[in-house]
Design an enzyme around this catalytic site. Structure first.
Site, mmCIF file in Angstrom:
data_model
loop_
_atom_site.group_PDB
_atom_site.id
_atom_site.type_symbol
_atom_site.label_atom_id
_atom_site.label_comp_id
_atom_site.label_asym_id
_atom_site.label_seq_id
_atom_site.Cartn_x
_atom_site.Cartn_y
_atom_site.Cartn_z
ATOM 1 N N TYR A 246 36.001 -27.886 -87.836
ATOM 2 C CA TYR A 246 35.518 -29.407 -87.373
ATOM 3 C C TYR A 246 35.580 -29.468 -85.586
ATOM 4 O O TYR A 246 36.706 -29.012 -85.329
ATOM 5 C CB TYR A 246 36.363 -30.270 -87.764
ATOM 6 C CG TYR A 246 36.110 -31.943 -87.407
ATOM 7 C CD1 TYR A 246 34.922 -32.231 -87.679
ATOM 8 C CD2 TYR A 246 37.015 -32.264 -86.800
ATOM 9 C CE1 TYR A 246 34.455 -33.569 -87.288
ATOM 10 C CE2 TYR A 246 36.722 -33.658 -86.268
ATOM 11 C CZ TYR A 246 35.469 -34.434 -86.764
ATOM 12 O OH TYR A 246 35.151 -35.521 -86.060
ATOM 13 N N HIS B 41 31.142 -35.149 -85.861
ATOM 14 C CA HIS B 41 30.558 -36.467 -86.037
ATOM 15 C C HIS B 41 29.885 -36.796 -84.495
ATOM 16 O O HIS B 41 30.337 -36.163 -83.622
ATOM 17 C CB HIS B 41 31.665 -37.432 -86.362
ATOM 18 C CG HIS B 41 32.340 -37.283 -87.602
ATOM 19 N ND1 HIS B 41 33.409 -36.841 -87.776
ATOM 20 C CD2 HIS B 41 31.567 -38.055 -88.751
ATOM 21 C CE1 HIS B 41 33.643 -36.847 -89.287
ATOM 22 N NE2 HIS B 41 32.638 -37.795 -89.781
ATOM 23 N N ALA C 9 23.307 -35.091 -77.434
ATOM 24 C CA ALA C 9 24.135 -34.193 -78.390
ATOM 25 C C ALA C 9 23.313 -33.979 -79.734
ATOM 26 O O ALA C 9 23.238 -32.795 -79.998
ATOM 27 C CB ALA C 9 25.310 -34.900 -78.742
HETATM 28 N N1 ACO Z 1 17.807 -33.530 -74.265
HETATM 29 C C1 ACO Z 1 17.060 -32.806 -75.075
HETATM 30 N N2 ACO Z 1 17.488 -31.236 -75.437
HETATM 31 C C2 ACO Z 1 18.711 -31.078 -75.090
HETATM 32 C C3 ACO Z 1 19.559 -31.873 -74.076
HETATM 33 C C4 ACO Z 1 18.895 -33.010 -73.888
HETATM 34 N N3 ACO Z 1 19.551 -33.938 -72.988
HETATM 35 N N4 ACO Z 1 20.757 -31.339 -73.688
HETATM 36 C C5 ACO Z 1 20.915 -30.185 -74.626
HETATM 37 N N5 ACO Z 1 19.589 -29.969 -75.098
HETATM 38 C C6 ACO Z 1 19.104 -28.861 -75.900
HETATM 39 C C7 ACO Z 1 18.149 -27.986 -75.151
HETATM 40 O O1 ACO Z 1 17.357 -27.475 -76.134
HETATM 41 C C8 ACO Z 1 19.076 -27.290 -74.199
HETATM 42 O O2 ACO Z 1 18.092 -25.940 -73.785
HETATM 43 P P1 ACO Z 1 17.240 -26.092 -72.784
HETATM 44 O O3 ACO Z 1 18.103 -26.597 -71.618
HETATM 45 O O4 ACO Z 1 17.106 -24.501 -72.482
HETATM 46 O O5 ACO Z 1 15.995 -26.660 -72.924
HETATM 47 C C9 ACO Z 1 19.966 -26.639 -75.492
HETATM 48 O O6 ACO Z 1 20.187 -27.880 -75.827
HETATM 49 C C10 ACO Z 1 21.215 -26.016 -74.563
HETATM 50 O O7 ACO Z 1 21.713 -26.976 -73.662
HETATM 51 P P2 ACO Z 1 23.179 -26.442 -72.871
HETATM 52 O O8 ACO Z 1 22.575 -26.527 -71.542
HETATM 53 O O9 ACO Z 1 23.663 -25.511 -73.179
HETATM 54 O O10 ACO Z 1 23.814 -27.664 -73.221
HETATM 55 P P3 ACO Z 1 24.638 -28.750 -72.073
HETATM 56 O O11 ACO Z 1 25.685 -27.781 -71.087
HETATM 57 O O12 ACO Z 1 23.764 -29.650 -71.323
HETATM 58 O O13 ACO Z 1 25.550 -29.705 -73.150
HETATM 59 C C11 ACO Z 1 25.910 -31.391 -74.247
HETATM 60 C C12 ACO Z 1 25.127 -30.358 -74.037
HETATM 61 C C13 ACO Z 1 27.491 -30.959 -74.728
HETATM 62 C C14 ACO Z 1 25.681 -32.188 -75.763
HETATM 63 C C15 ACO Z 1 26.167 -32.253 -73.201
HETATM 64 O O14 ACO Z 1 24.946 -33.086 -73.082
HETATM 65 C C16 ACO Z 1 27.080 -33.331 -73.198
HETATM 66 O O15 ACO Z 1 28.468 -32.886 -72.717
HETATM 67 N N6 ACO Z 1 27.273 -34.501 -73.553
HETATM 68 C C17 ACO Z 1 28.230 -35.555 -73.562
HETATM 69 C C18 ACO Z 1 29.246 -35.347 -74.376
HETATM 70 C C19 ACO Z 1 28.806 -35.423 -75.914
HETATM 71 O O16 ACO Z 1 27.991 -36.135 -76.192
HETATM 72 N N7 ACO Z 1 29.209 -34.331 -76.736
HETATM 73 C C20 ACO Z 1 28.915 -34.253 -78.180
HETATM 74 C C21 ACO Z 1 29.343 -35.189 -78.880
HETATM 75 S S1 ACO Z 1 29.670 -35.023 -80.367
HETATM 76 C C22 ACO Z 1 31.070 -33.971 -80.286
HETATM 77 O O17 ACO Z 1 31.781 -33.738 -79.335
HETATM 78 C C23 ACO Z 1 31.620 -33.429 -81.508
#
Ligand code: ACO
Length: 168
Positions: free
Chosen positions: A78, A117, A125
């Site tokens: 998880y 979740h 995300a």
């Molecule tokens: N819009 C569309 N696609 C996306 C986005 C976005 N904003 N962010 C990531 N992706 C997809 C894309 O396909 C991306 O590949 P690309 O950049 O080559 O197009 C792929 O995911 C991989 O992205 P990464 O660069 O590896 O991801 P990143 O380092 O940006 O982290 C994360 C993604 C963790 C979701 C980030 O946006 C974040 O920290 N958000 C805030 C915290 C959060 O919401 N975390 C998840 C909550 S759920 C939980 O924690 C269990």
């Protein structure tokens, strides 16, 4: 530490220890709308490799915390938190953290799936996890107590499909 180097940038994962626990707490406070309590952080210290910090050129910019969950007669990993500071997003740091979780699940050899979740309006995300092959399993109404929207999607990826995640 697992490290990835692109041009002059170095991204690596490191352990969570009593010395850097405050950095994890600060990061989570900035990244997530939910506040995690002291027990969460006490427990993180016992998670071993299921909790990692992500460093970008030696600065903490991301983190993941998971636990083994044995509900519903399954053994699942998880993901409690996985996040990256906004200026460092879309540079593969989330992907590096998720790849680590996948490796943990595979190496365990007895994990059915990885699940988490996510707030229903969290489009970043959802795009991230769906890109990595996670599917929406269900919508949980009023899952969150103190944030709106309160509903969550449960996202899950079966372990038999995990090879596909690392191939992405
Ligand atoms: N819009 C569309 N696609 C996306 C986005 C976005 N904003 N962010 C990531 N992706 C997809 C894309 O396909 C991306 O590949 P690309 O950049 O080559 O197009 C792929 O995911 C991989 O992205 P990464 O660069 O590896 O991801 P990143 O380092 O940006 O982290 C994360 C993604 C963790 C979701 C980030 O946006 C974040 O920290 N958000 C805030 C915290 C959060 O919401 N975390 C998840 C909550 S759920 C939980 O924690 C269990």
């Amino acid at each position: 530490m697992a490290a990835v180097r692109t041009s002059n940038c170095r991204t690596e994962l490191g352990d969570v220890t009593p010395h850097n626990l405050k950095q994890l707490r600060k990061l989570n406070t900035v990244v997530f709308p939910v506040t995690y309590n002291d027990k969460f952080y006490d427990d993180v210290l016992g998670l071993g490799d299921l909790a990692k910090l992500a460093y970008f050129n030696d600065i903490v910019v991301g983190a993941v915390c998971c636990r083994v969950d044995t509900s519903e007669n399954k053994r699942r990993l998880y993901i409690m938190t996985l996040g990256c500071l906004r200026p460092y997003r879309r540079h593969g740091i989330g992907g590096l953290l998720l790849a680590h979780v996948v490796k943990m699940a595979k190496d365990d050899g007895n994990i059915n799936s990885i699940y988490l979740h996510v707030q229903v309006n969290n489009e970043e995300a959802l795009a991230f996890y769906q890109k990595h092959g996670f599917r929406i399993k269900e919508r949980k109404e009023r899952y969150y107590k103190r944030i709106e929207p309160a509903d969550a999607f449960v996202l899950e990826k079966e372990v038999k499909d995990l090879l596909a995640i690392t191939d992405n």
